[in-house]
Scaffold this motif. Structure first.
Motif, PDB file in Angstrom:
ATOM      1  N   ASN A  26       0.834  -1.211   0.000  1.00  0.00           N
ATOM      2  CA  ASN A  26       0.000   0.000   0.000  1.00  0.00           C
ATOM      3  C   ASN A  26       0.864   1.255   0.000  1.00  0.00           C
ATOM      4  OD1 ASN A  26      -2.320  -1.563   0.053  1.00  0.00           O
ATOM      5  ND2 ASN A  26      -2.581  -1.403   2.275  1.00  0.00           N
ATOM      6  N   LEU A  27       1.961   1.207   0.738  1.00  0.00           N
ATOM      7  CA  LEU A  27       2.891   2.336   0.769  1.00  0.00           C
ATOM      8  C   LEU A  27       3.473   2.585  -0.622  1.00  0.00           C
ATOM      9  CD1 LEU A  27       4.627   4.420   2.383  1.00  0.00           C
ATOM     10  CD2 LEU A  27       6.299   2.569   2.693  1.00  0.00           C
ATOM     11  N   ALA A  28       3.840   1.508  -1.316  1.00  0.00           N
ATOM     12  CA  ALA A  28       4.403   1.646  -2.664  1.00  0.00           C
ATOM     13  C   ALA A  28       3.388   2.274  -3.616  1.00  0.00           C
ATOM     14  CB  ALA A  28       4.854   0.283  -3.177  1.00  0.00           C
ATOM     15  N   THR A  29       2.140   1.836  -3.529  1.00  0.00           N
ATOM     16  CA  THR A  29       1.090   2.403  -4.364  1.00  0.00           C
ATOM     17  C   THR A  29       0.906   3.888  -4.067  1.00  0.00           C
ATOM     18  OG1 THR A  29      -0.064   0.277  -4.430  1.00  0.00           O
ATOM     19  CG2 THR A  29      -1.347   2.231  -5.020  1.00  0.00           C
ATOM     20  N   PHE A  30       0.908   4.226  -2.803  1.00  0.00           N
ATOM     21  CA  PHE A  30       0.764   5.619  -2.353  1.00  0.00           C
ATOM     22  C   PHE A  30       1.901   6.483  -2.895  1.00  0.00           C
ATOM     23  CE2 PHE A  30       2.161   8.583   1.040  1.00  0.00           C
ATOM     24  CZ  PHE A  30       1.103   9.477   1.008  1.00  0.00           C
ATOM     25  N   ILE A  31       3.125   6.018  -2.750  1.00  0.00           N
ATOM     26  CA  ILE A  31       4.281   6.798  -3.207  1.00  0.00           C
ATOM     27  C   ILE A  31       4.270   6.943  -4.724  1.00  0.00           C
ATOM     28  CG2 ILE A  31       6.801   6.750  -3.423  1.00  0.00           C
ATOM     29  CD1 ILE A  31       6.915   5.712  -0.560  1.00  0.00           C
ATOM     30  N   ALA A  32       3.903   5.874  -5.422  1.00  0.00           N
ATOM     31  CA  ALA A  32       3.832   5.949  -6.884  1.00  0.00           C
ATOM     32  C   ALA A  32       2.852   7.034  -7.329  1.00  0.00           C
ATOM     33  CB  ALA A  32       3.420   4.599  -7.450  1.00  0.00           C
ATOM     34  N   GLU A  33       1.746   7.179  -6.604  1.00  0.00           N
ATOM     35  CA  GLU A  33       0.751   8.194  -6.941  1.00  0.00           C
ATOM     36  C   GLU A  33       1.250   9.605  -6.654  1.00  0.00           C
ATOM     37  OE1 GLU A  33      -2.474   8.261  -8.319  1.00  0.00           O
ATOM     38  OE2 GLU A  33      -1.714   6.337  -9.053  1.00  0.00           O
ATOM     39  N   ILE A  34       1.813   9.801  -5.468  1.00  0.00           N
ATOM     40  CA  ILE A  34       2.194  11.168  -5.111  1.00  0.00           C
ATOM     41  C   ILE A  34       3.442  11.626  -5.865  1.00  0.00           C
ATOM     42  CG2 ILE A  34       1.072  11.056  -2.862  1.00  0.00           C
ATOM     43  CD1 ILE A  34       3.804  10.768  -1.602  1.00  0.00           C
ATOM     44  N   ARG A  35       4.205  10.682  -6.415  1.00  0.00           N
ATOM     45  CA  ARG A  35       5.353  11.072  -7.241  1.00  0.00           C
ATOM     46  C   ARG A  35       4.930  11.768  -8.530  1.00  0.00           C
ATOM     47  NH1 ARG A  35      10.636   8.261  -7.645  1.00  0.00           N
ATOM     48  NH2 ARG A  35       9.946   7.610  -9.715  1.00  0.00           N
ATOM     49  N   LYS A  36       3.657  11.688  -8.849  1.00  0.00           N
ATOM     50  CA  LYS A  36       3.149  12.408 -10.022  1.00  0.00           C
ATOM     51  C   LYS A  36       3.141  13.911  -9.769  1.00  0.00           C
ATOM     52  CE  LYS A  36       0.205   8.502 -11.318  1.00  0.00           C
ATOM     53  NZ  LYS A  36      -1.193   7.998 -11.449  1.00  0.00           N
ATOM     54  N   ARG A  37       3.174  14.293  -8.490  1.00  0.00           N
ATOM     55  CA  ARG A  37       3.129  15.706  -8.142  1.00  0.00           C
ATOM     56  C   ARG A  37       4.370  16.189  -7.385  1.00  0.00           C
ATOM     57  NH1 ARG A  37      -2.311  18.167  -5.665  1.00  0.00           N
ATOM     58  NH2 ARG A  37      -2.883  17.635  -7.815  1.00  0.00           N
ATOM     59  N   TYR A  38       5.054  15.271  -6.689  1.00  0.00           N
ATOM     60  CA  TYR A  38       6.170  15.652  -5.822  1.00  0.00           C
ATOM     61  C   TYR A  38       7.426  14.841  -6.132  1.00  0.00           C
ATOM     62  CZ  TYR A  38       2.387  17.484  -2.828  1.00  0.00           C
ATOM     63  OH  TYR A  38       1.285  18.146  -2.335  1.00  0.00           O
ATOM     64  N   ILE A 164      -0.568   6.379  14.644  1.00  0.00           N
ATOM     65  CA  ILE A 164      -1.671   7.187  15.138  1.00  0.00           C
ATOM     66  C   ILE A 164      -2.016   8.241  14.088  1.00  0.00           C
ATOM     67  CG2 ILE A 164      -1.249   6.869  17.608  1.00  0.00           C
ATOM     68  CD1 ILE A 164       0.288   9.483  17.621  1.00  0.00           C
ATOM     69  N   TYR A 165      -3.175   8.858  14.225  1.00  0.00           N
ATOM     70  CA  TYR A 165      -3.678   9.801  13.228  1.00  0.00           C
ATOM     71  C   TYR A 165      -3.138  11.212  13.401  1.00  0.00           C
ATOM     72  CZ  TYR A 165      -6.955   6.856  10.669  1.00  0.00           C
ATOM     73  OH  TYR A 165      -7.498   5.906   9.846  1.00  0.00           O
ATOM     74  N   GLY A 166      -2.268  11.420  14.369  1.00  0.00           N
ATOM     75  CA  GLY A 166      -1.730  12.743  14.589  1.00  0.00           C
ATOM     76  C   GLY A 166      -1.342  12.915  16.042  1.00  0.00           C
ATOM     77  N   TYR A 167      -1.206  14.176  16.448  1.00  0.00           N
ATOM     78  CA  TYR A 167      -0.819  14.488  17.823  1.00  0.00           C
ATOM     79  C   TYR A 167      -2.071  14.872  18.599  1.00  0.00           C
ATOM     80  CZ  TYR A 167       1.627  16.680  21.748  1.00  0.00           C
ATOM     81  OH  TYR A 167       2.078  17.017  22.993  1.00  0.00           O
ATOM     82  N   LEU A 232      -3.857   5.340   4.602  1.00  0.00           N
ATOM     83  CA  LEU A 232      -3.128   6.385   3.886  1.00  0.00           C
ATOM     84  C   LEU A 232      -4.036   7.426   3.247  1.00  0.00           C
ATOM     85  CD1 LEU A 232      -0.445   4.051   2.291  1.00  0.00           C
ATOM     86  CD2 LEU A 232      -0.022   5.806   4.004  1.00  0.00           C
ATOM     87  N   ASN A 233      -5.330   7.314   3.464  1.00  0.00           N
ATOM     88  CA  ASN A 233      -6.259   8.255   2.844  1.00  0.00           C
ATOM     89  C   ASN A 233      -6.034   9.693   3.311  1.00  0.00           C
ATOM     90  OD1 ASN A 233      -7.697   6.411   1.231  1.00  0.00           O
ATOM     91  ND2 ASN A 233      -8.936   5.768   2.969  1.00  0.00           N
ATOM     92  N   SER A 234      -5.759   9.869   4.616  1.00  0.00           N
ATOM     93  CA  SER A 234      -5.574  11.236   5.115  1.00  0.00           C
ATOM     94  C   SER A 234      -4.318  11.872   4.533  1.00  0.00           C
ATOM     95  CB  SER A 234      -5.525  11.250   6.644  1.00  0.00           C
ATOM     96  OG  SER A 234      -4.419  10.516   7.119  1.00  0.00           O
ATOM     97  N   ALA A 235      -3.248  11.093   4.414  1.00  0.00           N
ATOM     98  CA  ALA A 235      -2.015  11.613   3.812  1.00  0.00           C
ATOM     99  C   ALA A 235      -2.228  11.920   2.330  1.00  0.00           C
ATOM    100  CB  ALA A 235      -0.883  10.603   3.986  1.00  0.00           C
ATOM    101  N   TYR A 236      -2.952  11.040   1.633  1.00  0.00           N
ATOM    102  CA  TYR A 236      -3.221  11.252   0.206  1.00  0.00           C
ATOM    103  C   TYR A 236      -4.068  12.510  -0.003  1.00  0.00           C
ATOM    104  CZ  TYR A 236      -4.542  10.300  -4.611  1.00  0.00           C
ATOM    105  OH  TYR A 236      -4.741  10.399  -5.968  1.00  0.00           O
TER     106      TYR A 236
END
Length: 251
Positions: A26-38, A164-167, A232-236
Motif C-alpha cells: 500500500n505504501l508503494a502504491t501511495f508513493i507511486a501516486e504522489i510522485r506524479k506531483r512531488y 496514530i492519526y496525529g498528535y 493512507l487516505n488522510s495523507a493522500y
C-alpha cells in the motif's frame, strides 16, 4: 515540483512478528501516486526488525543491533525493490548518521547524490547507518534523521506516517476522549520532554521524537505533517487535494 520527505517506521512495516507485506505494498502504491506531483525521498526504518525475523538474534546489545541492521538492510531494500517494480520505480539506498550533518562536505556530497537520483526518477531510500555507527553519532531514531534530511536536502515538507492519526491532547492509546490537535505553531518544553514510549518492541522513536523533529523543522521555517500510515487516505488527501481531514500539521 515540490520536494517532500516521507518517513515510515518499523511499526508500519511489521506487525511485531512478521513483515506486514500488504502495508508495504500500500505504501508503494501511495508513493507511486504522489510522485506524479512531488519529488519524494523515503526515510525507512525496518532493517533491525527484518534482520531479527531472519536470524532471531536478540537485540540486547549494541553489537547485536548492529549485526541485525547489517542482516536486515539488504533484505529491506530487496522488499522495496519488489514492491516498487510494478510501478517502474527503482529504489536507491543511502545510509546516513548524525555525523554526516556535522560536515558541510559530507552533507553536500549526500545532497548531490540525492539531486542526481531525483533528477533521474530514482527513489532515494534513506536509513540510519546503524550497522557501523556508534551511539554518540547516531540519531537513534529516524524521526529526527528525517527532519534533518528535510531541512538540509531542501524539502518543503516532512510527512511522518505513524501508528496514530496525529498528535492528540493526551495518549489516544489510553484515553478514548483524546482529541486530535490538527494544527500546531509551536511546542512547549514540557511537550518536548514527554515520556511516551513507542508501542512496538522494535520501534526506537515514540511521540517525543516526532515532536522533536517537528520542533527542529518549525525553528527552520519548515513544516511537518504527522498522520497514520495504516490508513493512507488522510495523507493522500492532504498531499494531493490539500484536504486536511486527519493528521497534525506542524508549522
Amino acid at each position: 515540483m515540490k520536494r517532500i520527505v516521507i518517513k515510515v517506521g518499523s511499526a508500519l512495516l511489521s506487525d511485531g512478528e512478521n513483515l506486514a507485506l500488504e502495508r508495504v505494498q500500500n505504501l508503494a502504491t501511495f508513493i507511486a501516486e504522489i510522485r506524479k506531483r512531488y519529488e519524494v525521498i523515503l526515510v525507512s526504518s525496518g532493517a533491525i526488525v527484518i534482520g531479527y525475523f531472519t536470524s532471531k538474534l536478540e537485540k540486547n546489545s549494541l553489537a547485536n543491533r548492529q549485526a541485525l541492521a547489517a542482516i536486515g538492510q539488504p533484505l529491506l531494500m530487496n522488499i522495496y525493490r519488489d514492491v516498487f517494480t510494478p510501478f517502474n520505480i527503482t529504489p536507491a539506498q543511502l545510509l546516513l548518521c548524525a555525523e554526516d550533518f556535522d560536515s558541510r562536505q559530507k552533507t553536500q556530497n549526500a545532497k548531490n547524490s540525492i539531486q542526481v537520483l531525483l533528477r533521474n526518477q530514482f527513489l532515494p531510500i534513506i536509513n540510519e547507518n546503524d550497522a557501523t555507527g556508534i551511539q554518540e553519532i547516531l540519531f537513534g531514531d529516524n524521526d529526527r534523521l528525517s527532519a534533518h534530511i528535510t531541512h538540509y536536502f531542501d524539502a518543503d515538507l516532512l510527512v511522518i506516517l505513524s501508528d496514530i492519526y496525529g498528535y492528540f491532547d493526551k495518549d489516544p492509546h489510553k484515553y478514548q476522549d483524546a482529541k486530535l490537535r490538527k494544527t500546531i505553531q509551536n511546542l512547549t518544553q514540557q511537550e518536548l520532554n514527554e515520556d511516551l514510549s513507542p508501542h512496538m518492541k522494535f520501534a526506537t522513536g515514540g511521540i517525543v521524537t516526532k515532536l522533536q523533529a517537528a520542533d527542529f523543522l518549525m525553528k527552520k521555517g519548515r513544516k511537518m505533517f504527522l498522520t497514520s500510515g495504516f490508513d493512507l487516505n488522510s495523507a493522500y488527501d492532504f498531499l494531493m487535494h490539500n484536504k486536511h481531514t486527519q493528521g497534525t500539521l506542524f508549522g
